[in-house]
Write a protein that holds these residues in place. Sequence first.
Motif, PDB file in Angstrom:
ATOM      1  N   ASP A 171       0.671  -1.103  -0.074  1.00  0.00           N
ATOM      2  CA  ASP A 171      -0.044   0.036   0.082  1.00  0.00           C
ATOM      3  C   ASP A 171       0.788   1.166  -0.084  1.00  0.00           C
ATOM      4  OD1 ASP A 171       0.364  -1.489   2.764  1.00  0.00           O
ATOM      5  OD2 ASP A 171      -0.280   0.740   3.138  1.00  0.00           O
ATOM      6  N   GLY A 172       0.494   2.090  -0.869  1.00  0.00           N
ATOM      7  CA  GLY A 172       1.242   3.300  -1.061  1.00  0.00           C
ATOM      8  C   GLY A 172       2.580   3.174  -1.590  1.00  0.00           C
ATOM      9  N   LEU A 173       3.153   2.211  -2.058  1.00  0.00           N
ATOM     10  CA  LEU A 173       4.431   2.159  -2.539  1.00  0.00           C
ATOM     11  C   LEU A 173       4.533   2.788  -4.134  1.00  0.00           C
ATOM     12  CD1 LEU A 173       5.764  -1.460  -1.428  1.00  0.00           C
ATOM     13  CD2 LEU A 173       6.435   1.144  -0.555  1.00  0.00           C
ATOM     14  N   VAL A 174       3.486   2.824  -4.710  1.00  0.00           N
ATOM     15  CA  VAL A 174       3.732   3.133  -6.236  1.00  0.00           C
ATOM     16  C   VAL A 174       4.271   4.764  -6.158  1.00  0.00           C
ATOM     17  CG1 VAL A 174       2.711   3.704  -8.306  1.00  0.00           C
ATOM     18  CG2 VAL A 174       2.481   1.453  -7.314  1.00  0.00           C
ATOM     19  N   PRO A 175       3.415   5.516  -5.649  1.00  0.00           N
ATOM     20  CA  PRO A 175       3.893   7.015  -5.448  1.00  0.00           C
ATOM     21  C   PRO A 175       5.227   7.283  -4.710  1.00  0.00           C
ATOM     22  CG  PRO A 175       1.833   6.515  -3.989  1.00  0.00           C
ATOM     23  CD  PRO A 175       2.198   5.218  -5.039  1.00  0.00           C
ATOM     24  N   LEU A 176       5.232   6.416  -3.791  1.00  0.00           N
ATOM     25  CA  LEU A 176       6.413   6.855  -2.909  1.00  0.00           C
ATOM     26  C   LEU A 176       7.744   6.535  -3.917  1.00  0.00           C
ATOM     27  CD1 LEU A 176       8.010   7.190  -0.133  1.00  0.00           C
ATOM     28  CD2 LEU A 176       7.535   4.663   0.166  1.00  0.00           C
ATOM     29  N   LEU A 177       7.590   5.092  -4.518  1.00  0.00           N
ATOM     30  CA  LEU A 177       8.891   4.887  -5.439  1.00  0.00           C
ATOM     31  C   LEU A 177       9.042   5.573  -6.511  1.00  0.00           C
ATOM     32  CD1 LEU A 177       8.604   0.938  -4.763  1.00  0.00           C
ATOM     33  CD2 LEU A 177      10.340   2.471  -4.160  1.00  0.00           C
ATOM     34  N   ALA A 178       7.842   6.251  -7.220  1.00  0.00           N
ATOM     35  CA  ALA A 178       7.819   7.067  -8.535  1.00  0.00           C
ATOM     36  C   ALA A 178       8.827   8.339  -7.976  1.00  0.00           C
ATOM     37  CB  ALA A 178       6.435   7.381  -8.759  1.00  0.00           C
ATOM     38  N   ALA A 179       8.709   8.630  -6.670  1.00  0.00           N
ATOM     39  CA  ALA A 179       9.474   9.802  -6.302  1.00  0.00           C
ATOM     40  C   ALA A 179      10.960   9.562  -6.246  1.00  0.00           C
ATOM     41  CB  ALA A 179       8.974  10.549  -5.097  1.00  0.00           C
ATOM     42  N   ARG A 180      11.025   8.263  -5.530  1.00  0.00           N
ATOM     43  CA  ARG A 180      12.424   7.843  -5.463  1.00  0.00           C
ATOM     44  C   ARG A 180      13.369   7.492  -6.636  1.00  0.00           C
ATOM     45  NH1 ARG A 180      12.171   3.824  -0.034  1.00  0.00           N
ATOM     46  NH2 ARG A 180      11.362   5.549   1.333  1.00  0.00           N
ATOM     47  N   VAL A 181      12.698   6.862  -7.627  1.00  0.00           N
ATOM     48  CA  VAL A 181      13.435   6.852  -8.960  1.00  0.00           C
ATOM     49  C   VAL A 181      13.839   8.045  -9.407  1.00  0.00           C
ATOM     50  CG1 VAL A 181      12.265   4.527  -9.502  1.00  0.00           C
ATOM     51  CG2 VAL A 181      11.405   6.697 -10.226  1.00  0.00           C
ATOM     52  N   VAL A 182      13.073   9.302  -9.121  1.00  0.00           N
ATOM     53  CA  VAL A 182      13.523  10.462  -9.602  1.00  0.00           C
ATOM     54  C   VAL A 182      14.789  11.173  -8.832  1.00  0.00           C
ATOM     55  CG1 VAL A 182      13.047  13.164  -9.953  1.00  0.00           C
ATOM     56  CG2 VAL A 182      11.182  11.166 -10.440  1.00  0.00           C
ATOM     57  N   GLU A 183      14.820  10.820  -7.519  1.00  0.00           N
ATOM     58  CA  GLU A 183      15.953  10.791  -6.800  1.00  0.00           C
ATOM     59  C   GLU A 183      17.147  10.166  -7.033  1.00  0.00           C
ATOM     60  OE1 GLU A 183      12.864  12.198  -2.864  1.00  0.00           O
ATOM     61  OE2 GLU A 183      14.565  10.657  -2.556  1.00  0.00           O
ATOM     62  N   HIS A 184      16.879   8.820  -7.378  1.00  0.00           N
ATOM     63  CA  HIS A 184      18.082   7.873  -7.638  1.00  0.00           C
ATOM     64  C   HIS A 184      17.762   7.399  -8.883  1.00  0.00           C
ATOM     65  CE1 HIS A 184      18.692   8.290  -3.295  1.00  0.00           C
ATOM     66  NE2 HIS A 184      17.361   8.113  -3.155  1.00  0.00           N
ATOM     67  N   PRO A 185      18.026   8.191 -10.128  1.00  0.00           N
ATOM     68  CA  PRO A 185      17.768   7.510 -11.166  1.00  0.00           C
ATOM     69  C   PRO A 185      18.535   6.410 -11.833  1.00  0.00           C
ATOM     70  CG  PRO A 185      18.902   9.572 -11.536  1.00  0.00           C
ATOM     71  CD  PRO A 185      18.431   9.547 -10.108  1.00  0.00           C
ATOM     72  N   LEU A 186      19.707   6.175 -11.266  1.00  0.00           N
ATOM     73  CA  LEU A 186      20.620   4.919 -11.620  1.00  0.00           C
ATOM     74  C   LEU A 186      20.756   4.070 -10.644  1.00  0.00           C
ATOM     75  CD1 LEU A 186      23.304   7.341 -13.162  1.00  0.00           C
ATOM     76  CD2 LEU A 186      21.454   6.292 -14.336  1.00  0.00           C
ATOM     77  N   ASP A 187      19.833   3.832  -9.421  1.00  0.00           N
ATOM     78  CA  ASP A 187      20.066   3.067  -8.538  1.00  0.00           C
ATOM     79  C   ASP A 187      19.123   1.956  -8.995  1.00  0.00           C
ATOM     80  OD1 ASP A 187      19.494   1.405  -6.158  1.00  0.00           O
ATOM     81  OD2 ASP A 187      19.903   3.244  -5.107  1.00  0.00           O
ATOM     82  N   GLU A 188      19.693   0.580  -9.311  1.00  0.00           N
ATOM     83  CA  GLU A 188      19.235  -0.475  -9.431  1.00  0.00           C
ATOM     84  C   GLU A 188      18.098  -1.107  -8.560  1.00  0.00           C
ATOM     85  OE1 GLU A 188      22.450  -2.305 -12.739  1.00  0.00           O
ATOM     86  OE2 GLU A 188      21.295  -3.385 -11.500  1.00  0.00           O
ATOM     87  N   ARG A 189      18.479  -0.981  -7.213  1.00  0.00           N
ATOM     88  CA  ARG A 189      17.667  -1.503  -6.221  1.00  0.00           C
ATOM     89  C   ARG A 189      16.366  -0.839  -6.259  1.00  0.00           C
ATOM     90  NH1 ARG A 189      19.116  -1.510   0.134  1.00  0.00           N
ATOM     91  NH2 ARG A 189      17.532  -2.757   1.045  1.00  0.00           N
ATOM     92  N   VAL A 190      16.323   0.614  -6.426  1.00  0.00           N
ATOM     93  CA  VAL A 190      15.121   1.355  -6.436  1.00  0.00           C
ATOM     94  C   VAL A 190      14.575   1.074  -7.613  1.00  0.00           C
ATOM     95  CG1 VAL A 190      14.362   3.565  -6.455  1.00  0.00           C
ATOM     96  CG2 VAL A 190      16.080   3.078  -5.090  1.00  0.00           C
TER      97      VAL A 190
END
Length: 937
Positions: A171-190
């Motif tokens: 629950d709530g992970l999609v918008p949370l991770l959408a923001a994180r991939v912007v912050e960490h654009p080359l992080d494979e884990r994210v």
Amino acid sequence: MVEIRLLGEVAVVVAGRLVDLGPARQRCVWAALAVDVNHVVPVRRLVERVWGEDAPDRVRATLLSYVSRLRQALADADGVALVRRSGGYLLAVDQSAVDLCRFRELWAHARAAEDAGAVALLSEALELWRGEPLTGVAGQWAEDERERLRRERPAAEHDLVDARQRTGRDDGLVPLLAARVVEHPLDERVAAQYLLALHRAGRSADALGHYRLFRARLVEELGTDPGGRLQQLHQRILDADSTLTVTTPTTPTTPTTQSTSTTPIDGVTAVVAVPRQLPAAPPHFTGRNPELATITSLVDGTSGGRTVVISAIAGTGGVGKTWLALTWANQWAERFPGGQLFVDLHGFSPTEQPLTPDAALYGFLTALGTSPERIPVELDTRAALYRSLVADRRMLIVLDNAATSDQVEPLLPGGQASTVLITSRRTLHRLVTRHGAHGLGLDVLTDTEAHALLAHRLGPRRLTDEPAAASDLLAFCQGFPLALGILTARAHTDPDLPLANLAAELRDHGIDALDDADPTTSLPAVLSWSLRGLTPDQRTVFALLGVAPGPDIGLPAAANLAGLPERETRAALRALVDASLIDLGPDGRYAMHNLVRAYATAHAHTLPEDVRLAALRRVVDFYLHTADAAGHLTAPHTASIRPAPPAPDVRPHPLPDQVSAMAWLNTEHPHLLAAQQTAAAHHRHDTVWHIAQTLSALHMRRGHVHDDLAVWQAALDAAAHLADPAKQIRAHRRTGVALTRLGRPEEAVDHLHRALALAGRHHDTDQQAGGHLALAGVWDRLGDARQALEHAGRGLDLFRALDEPVQVANALNSVGWYAARLGDHDTARDHCQAALALHRRHQDHLGEAHTLDSLGYLAHQAGDHREAVRHYEQAVTLRRTLGDSYEVANTLDSAGHPYAALGDHERARAVWREALELYRVQGRHTDAERVRRQLGG
């Protein structure tokens, strides 16, 4: 209980109270020790952390001072100690009290725990973060440490996402991770976490699309393909691998932003989204630590997770309510996985009408995923749908700029998990009584916070280059955030503009200097919006308060000012308090910030002139006639000239006795001074003179010698316009007495001779007698006791001819005093004892105290020190009862000598110490220095 906070604003909280850690470098010392809690930090390393590698040797002494001050600040904190160890210092405390240590401990336990336990532990760990770590601590060490801590938080956040995905808590992970991939654009884990979250949310196509974008970015920027783990996940999504979906989560899930789950409510099927509507945190927010901590403690302290409504982030326009709400909301946004809703209700907007509840609900429902065509039309049904959608979710709802409780109530959520922040210029009482809302009144910034805001916006160097101008700006704004913001914006956009120019503009134009074409950056415009919703009477009362004499006002004076009964006046004042335009103090008096008062004053000049002038006449006459009644109660044996009766629409305050009269005079003293100035400005000469007369007794007893001179000089100017010579005579005489008390006897002689000449010309024997007694006091000051005795004798003869026993007693005492000064003890004793008998016969306690003081002096000079002490103690008792602190100081000063002569040095020191303190308070510096020398001897 002690909390040491490093993961956000550096702070120490002891039993819910924020400890003042002192200036910036001292705070840095604290942080440098706290990051290595329970470990010795060598002095050399501590100095490097605080002052840098090139710190001069002398800073070690400063470090010692800082440590000492920190120990004092933490004196009442059990379980915390700053300990000196060989070569350094150690902060000793239970590690669980330090949020950084607690965070790392929970994180370590989570790595060893089962997945469900890991989620709980990591969630608890991350809730300890309150923002940027080590906020408020500057320097290279702090920045390096901050960078290390910044890397720890995302790592723990990634661990939490992994644990949640393993347990099916998506629950709530999609918008949370959408923001994180912007912050960490080359992080494979994210990237892997985001792909899995999208796939589980039924958005496999979006997951595959993101993988293509991520792979292209890696190839372009790093020249490499994704790693094997991410490639495998991509392939499993392509293959629609059913094992990627967790069908039985360990806890009930809340639908995510893009969830396809639906909730049927009253026949309406709503798709529930996770909104993130908070505006960004204010960039120049400064201070407000106690208020932020209060909100946090209210949220943390709610039992059973029930809804928290903080209705009264209330205060006047421009005081920073929205900034406070948004700062707190952004700091704690992650605590609300159900999302954050925000709406500006436009309760006090220059261009828009207040937003209706149904319009606000429409915005909330669409943000929560409800299709517009499915939103009910009726307000009640719409509110019910909204409450149902948020009932089981932990959400933060910010209702900014509310006008009324009616506007807010439909927007309050259902359930027991949400937190609501409401800002308003009004105190929304119904929310408190009906919904259990918590009130948080917001005042202006402290001096320290205001200076910090100025320095943060303009840079410390600009303030140090123009310290006088900076002080003028701070003094004018008095901590009002919007005023500071307007000025700093002007100075910031024009770096070459001297601050002195801004200060000069403020001096020349007052609040108009804070006006602007943009109403949102105009203080007068912002304040004007607060008048919306007030009745015409309430607006008139507000305007009149701007011209009322004195720094604040009590209800009786306000009723006379407004020309309304007290009950109606109280209601109008309560409305202004609720609108955050005025403040009601614990003493029951009403006051307003100087900038709000300046706006009210300008508003008063838009009223019809006859309305404004009539209000000023009523309130000045209220002060005059109440003070006149108080004067007769406190000095019943002093001859005075009564003012003309008040007008029928003036209602003086009733005073039943001498104690209440003196208390009223003490409270209203600054207002009486201001009332005299108002009367003078409107050429009410007779009123100016009478106010001076009513204040004489208070000034004599309280030692307000400078004020006494000022009011009698104003009365002297007014008397020149009056036909009554008695008023000119008294004004000259009282001016002479005030000058004598101020140690300016040469000037006093001139006024007293004028008084005597006028009294002789008009055959005013009473004033002639009073003038001679006043001249006796001047000659005594000049060291000529013989001349003083001669004038006292003339005064005695004249008062005897008038058959005024109390005045005869005063003159007898004067003759006795000056005879004692000349060593004629027999004459002195006879006159003083006769004076004492007359004063007691006519119950003149003030004169009795004066005479007892004279007898004490006489007994001491004759060597009868026990008799001297007895007289002095009786005089002090009477003077304390009368509130005559000026003469209490003199008598205590005198009493110390016979105590010392009797060998009672402890008692002598005690009375001299009290006399010294009274002299200091009264500004009698020469007397204070003399007593200080006596104590030293």
